[in-house]
Design a protein around this motif. Structure first.
Motif, PDB file in Angstrom:
ATOM      1  N   ASN A 161      61.133  27.827   9.768  1.00 54.50           N
ATOM      2  CA  ASN A 161      60.744  29.154   9.299  1.00 54.50           C
ATOM      3  C   ASN A 161      59.714  28.962   8.195  1.00 54.50           C
ATOM      4  OD1 ASN A 161      62.138  28.676   6.823  1.00 54.50           O
ATOM      5  ND2 ASN A 161      64.022  29.525   7.671  1.00 54.50           N
ATOM      6  N   PHE A 162      59.195  30.052   7.649  1.00 56.02           N
ATOM      7  CA  PHE A 162      58.150  29.945   6.633  1.00 56.02           C
ATOM      8  C   PHE A 162      58.644  29.174   5.400  1.00 56.02           C
ATOM      9  CE2 PHE A 162      56.442  33.695   8.922  1.00 56.02           C
ATOM     10  CZ  PHE A 162      55.165  33.215   9.172  1.00 56.02           C
ATOM     11  N   LYS A 163      59.859  29.437   4.993  1.00 52.82           N
ATOM     12  CA  LYS A 163      60.404  28.788   3.794  1.00 52.82           C
ATOM     13  C   LYS A 163      60.533  27.278   3.993  1.00 52.82           C
ATOM     14  CE  LYS A 163      64.264  29.041   0.560  1.00 52.82           C
ATOM     15  NZ  LYS A 163      65.534  29.692   0.247  1.00 52.82           N
ATOM     16  N   GLN A 164      61.043  26.874   5.148  1.00 56.30           N
ATOM     17  CA  GLN A 164      61.200  25.443   5.433  1.00 56.30           C
ATOM     18  C   GLN A 164      59.839  24.751   5.522  1.00 56.30           C
ATOM     19  OE1 GLN A 164      63.415  26.234   8.989  1.00 56.30           O
ATOM     20  NE2 GLN A 164      65.347  25.539   8.087  1.00 56.30           N
ATOM     21  N   CYS A 165      58.883  25.410   6.133  1.00 55.54           N
ATOM     22  CA  CYS A 165      57.538  24.843   6.250  1.00 55.54           C
ATOM     23  C   CYS A 165      56.906  24.699   4.866  1.00 55.54           C
ATOM     24  CB  CYS A 165      56.677  25.726   7.150  1.00 55.54           C
ATOM     25  SG  CYS A 165      55.054  25.040   7.509  1.00 55.54           S
ATOM     26  N   ALA A 166      57.049  25.716   4.046  1.00 49.91           N
ATOM     27  CA  ALA A 166      56.506  25.670   2.691  1.00 49.91           C
ATOM     28  C   ALA A 166      57.113  24.515   1.907  1.00 49.91           C
ATOM     29  CB  ALA A 166      56.762  26.994   1.978  1.00 49.91           C
ATOM     30  N   SER A 167      58.403  24.321   2.054  1.00 52.75           N
ATOM     31  CA  SER A 167      59.081  23.236   1.352  1.00 52.75           C
ATOM     32  C   SER A 167      58.526  21.881   1.783  1.00 52.75           C
ATOM     33  CB  SER A 167      60.582  23.313   1.626  1.00 52.75           C
ATOM     34  OG  SER A 167      61.248  22.221   1.048  1.00 52.75           O
ATOM     35  N   ARG A 168      58.314  21.699   3.073  1.00 54.09           N
ATOM     36  CA  ARG A 168      57.782  20.422   3.576  1.00 54.09           C
ATOM     37  C   ARG A 168      56.345  20.165   3.137  1.00 54.09           C
ATOM     38  NH1 ARG A 168      60.210  18.833   9.434  1.00 54.09           N
ATOM     39  NH2 ARG A 168      62.384  19.230   8.912  1.00 54.09           N
ATOM     40  N   LEU A 169      55.588  21.248   2.983  1.00 48.46           N
ATOM     41  CA  LEU A 169      54.193  21.094   2.546  1.00 48.46           C
ATOM     42  C   LEU A 169      54.058  21.140   1.023  1.00 48.46           C
ATOM     43  CD1 LEU A 169      52.375  23.377   5.160  1.00 48.46           C
ATOM     44  CD2 LEU A 169      52.421  20.867   5.098  1.00 48.46           C
ATOM     45  N   ALA A 170      55.178  21.406   0.347  1.00 44.45           N
ATOM     46  CA  ALA A 170      55.205  21.517  -1.117  1.00 44.45           C
ATOM     47  C   ALA A 170      54.250  22.606  -1.616  1.00 44.45           C
ATOM     48  CB  ALA A 170      54.904  20.174  -1.773  1.00 44.45           C
ATOM     49  N   VAL A 171      54.334  23.770  -0.950  1.00 45.02           N
ATOM     50  CA  VAL A 171      53.538  24.930  -1.342  1.00 45.02           C
ATOM     51  C   VAL A 171      54.457  26.153  -1.318  1.00 45.02           C
ATOM     52  CG1 VAL A 171      51.361  23.981  -0.465  1.00 45.02           C
ATOM     53  CG2 VAL A 171      52.773  25.404   1.036  1.00 45.02           C
ATOM     54  N   SER A 172      53.928  27.298  -1.694  1.00 48.48           N
ATOM     55  CA  SER A 172      54.738  28.519  -1.692  1.00 48.48           C
ATOM     56  C   SER A 172      54.856  29.099  -0.276  1.00 48.48           C
ATOM     57  CB  SER A 172      54.121  29.567  -2.617  1.00 48.48           C
ATOM     58  OG  SER A 172      52.950  30.100  -2.037  1.00 48.48           O
ATOM     59  N   VAL A 173      55.894  29.883  -0.094  1.00 51.87           N
ATOM     60  CA  VAL A 173      56.091  30.578   1.190  1.00 51.87           C
ATOM     61  C   VAL A 173      54.905  31.507   1.440  1.00 51.87           C
ATOM     62  CG1 VAL A 173      57.555  32.228   2.419  1.00 51.87           C
ATOM     63  CG2 VAL A 173      58.606  30.418   1.052  1.00 51.87           C
ATOM     64  N   ASP A 174      54.466  32.196   0.395  1.00 49.57           N
ATOM     65  CA  ASP A 174      53.327  33.110   0.545  1.00 49.57           C
ATOM     66  C   ASP A 174      52.075  32.380   1.011  1.00 49.57           C
ATOM     67  OD1 ASP A 174      54.803  35.330  -0.156  1.00 49.57           O
ATOM     68  OD2 ASP A 174      54.224  35.264  -2.265  1.00 49.57           O
ATOM     69  N   ALA A 175      51.877  31.154   0.524  1.00 50.92           N
ATOM     70  CA  ALA A 175      50.706  30.377   0.944  1.00 50.92           C
ATOM     71  C   ALA A 175      50.774  30.085   2.437  1.00 50.92           C
ATOM     72  CB  ALA A 175      50.618  29.073   0.153  1.00 50.92           C
ATOM     73  N   VAL A 176      51.920  29.654   2.930  1.00 55.75           N
ATOM     74  CA  VAL A 176      52.061  29.359   4.358  1.00 55.75           C
ATOM     75  C   VAL A 176      51.803  30.610   5.183  1.00 55.75           C
ATOM     76  CG1 VAL A 176      53.672  28.640   6.182  1.00 55.75           C
ATOM     77  CG2 VAL A 176      53.649  27.431   3.994  1.00 55.75           C
ATOM     78  N   LYS A 177      52.352  31.727   4.764  1.00 55.00           N
ATOM     79  CA  LYS A 177      52.125  32.982   5.498  1.00 55.00           C
ATOM     80  C   LYS A 177      50.644  33.360   5.497  1.00 55.00           C
ATOM     81  CE  LYS A 177      56.685  35.034   4.857  1.00 55.00           C
ATOM     82  NZ  LYS A 177      57.460  36.126   4.261  1.00 55.00           N
ATOM     83  N   ARG A 178      50.007  33.263   4.338  1.00 49.68           N
ATOM     84  CA  ARG A 178      48.572  33.593   4.260  1.00 49.68           C
ATOM     85  C   ARG A 178      47.761  32.701   5.189  1.00 49.68           C
ATOM     86  NH1 ARG A 178      49.468  33.485  -1.308  1.00 49.68           N
ATOM     87  NH2 ARG A 178      48.309  31.540  -1.461  1.00 49.68           N
ATOM     88  N   TRP A 179      48.046  31.406   5.152  1.00 46.46           N
ATOM     89  CA  TRP A 179      47.289  30.464   5.983  1.00 46.46           C
ATOM     90  C   TRP A 179      47.506  30.726   7.455  1.00 46.46           C
ATOM     91  CZ3 TRP A 179      49.399  25.706   2.902  1.00 46.46           C
ATOM     92  CH2 TRP A 179      48.844  25.710   1.619  1.00 46.46           C
ATOM     93  N   GLU A 180      48.767  30.994   7.829  1.00 47.22           N
ATOM     94  CA  GLU A 180      49.040  31.227   9.248  1.00 47.22           C
ATOM     95  C   GLU A 180      48.381  32.511   9.729  1.00 47.22           C
ATOM     96  OE1 GLU A 180      52.909  31.792  11.996  1.00 47.22           O
ATOM     97  OE2 GLU A 180      52.908  29.945  10.810  1.00 47.22           O
ATOM     98  N   TYR A 181      48.195  33.451   8.837  1.00 43.15           N
ATOM     99  CA  TYR A 181      47.537  34.702   9.215  1.00 43.15           C
ATOM    100  C   TYR A 181      46.024  34.645   9.017  1.00 43.15           C
ATOM    101  CZ  TYR A 181      52.247  36.456   9.708  1.00 43.15           C
ATOM    102  OH  TYR A 181      53.555  36.620  10.102  1.00 43.15           O
ATOM    103  N   GLY A 182      45.478  33.422   8.776  1.00 45.43           N
ATOM    104  CA  GLY A 182      44.046  33.223   8.810  1.00 45.43           C
ATOM    105  C   GLY A 182      43.321  33.130   7.489  1.00 45.43           C
ATOM    106  N   LYS A 183      44.013  33.211   6.373  1.00 41.84           N
ATOM    107  CA  LYS A 183      43.348  33.048   5.081  1.00 41.84           C
ATOM    108  C   LYS A 183      42.996  31.572   4.886  1.00 41.84           C
ATOM    109  CE  LYS A 183      43.948  37.311   3.757  1.00 41.84           C
ATOM    110  NZ  LYS A 183      42.908  38.260   3.777  1.00 41.84           N
ATOM    111  N   PRO A 184      41.893  31.272   4.227  1.00 41.43           N
ATOM    112  CA  PRO A 184      41.483  29.868   4.061  1.00 41.43           C
ATOM    113  C   PRO A 184      42.456  29.073   3.181  1.00 41.43           C
ATOM    114  CG  PRO A 184      39.812  31.384   3.177  1.00 41.43           C
ATOM    115  CD  PRO A 184      40.933  32.218   3.670  1.00 41.43           C
ATOM    116  N   VAL A 185      42.597  27.807   3.528  1.00 35.94           N
ATOM    117  CA  VAL A 185      43.400  26.876   2.746  1.00 35.94           C
ATOM    118  C   VAL A 185      42.466  26.296   1.680  1.00 35.94           C
ATOM    119  CG1 VAL A 185      44.759  24.761   2.797  1.00 35.94           C
ATOM    120  CG2 VAL A 185      44.856  26.350   4.732  1.00 35.94           C
ATOM    121  N   ALA A 186      42.856  26.452   0.421  1.00 33.79           N
ATOM    122  CA  ALA A 186      41.970  26.093  -0.684  1.00 33.79           C
ATOM    123  C   ALA A 186      41.775  24.593  -0.867  1.00 33.79           C
ATOM    124  CB  ALA A 186      42.499  26.706  -1.981  1.00 33.79           C
TER     125      ALA A 186
END
Length: 142
Positions: A93-118
């Motif tokens: 889920n978004f939370k588990q993915c965020a934890s593995r990438l060491a980023v926020s849940v909001d960041a994963v959601k933004r990226w998956e919905y097409g916002k650029p990864v900084a």
């Protein structure tokens, strides 16, 4: 009176439930056999096959393994599509993915919905993980 010969499944599945039903019937498997493989009830599998409900993401790895291909039609050329495929293939889920990438849940959601990864390091991590997906890269047969 003989029953009409009606196809028991869509030969060109679009939904995950249609993919499961087609594979199950072509494999000569009963719903209870497939449900046991997924660790779910027979009723749950029936709901999936009849589009009354959708599997939760944590079931996706078992479904992908059962189908022997990746059944989703989203693109995988962009970072957003690759991130979505990573979540599906690992059942995150978004939370588990965020934890593995060491980023926020909001960041994963933004990226998956097409916002650029900084950060270039994060983009590279997503690309590397995507290239190493287990049995997940082939799209379903057309």
């Amino acid at each position: 009176m003989k029953k009409p010969n009606v196809p028991q499944y869509n030969p060109n599945p679009k939904t995950i439930g249609e993919h499961i039903r087609k594979r199950r019937i072509e494999g000569g498997l009963l719903q209870k056999q497939v449900a046991a493989q997924f660790g779910i009830s027979e009723d749950t599998l029936t709901y999936w096959e009849n589009e009354r409900s959708q599997p939760q993401v944590h079931h996706y790895p078992a479904i992908i393994s059962f189908l022997d291909y990746y059944p989703f039609d989203h693109e995988t050329d962009s970072l957003a599509g690759k991130l979505k495929q990573i979540r599906h293939c690992y059942g995150l889920n978004f939370k588990q993915c965020a934890s593995r990438l060491a980023v926020s849940v909001d960041a994963v959601k933004r990226w998956e919905y097409g916002k650029p990864v900084a950060y270039p390091s994060t983009r590279q991590l997503i690309e590397t993980v995507w290239q190493q997906l287990p049995n997940c890269l082939p799209q379903h047969p057309s």
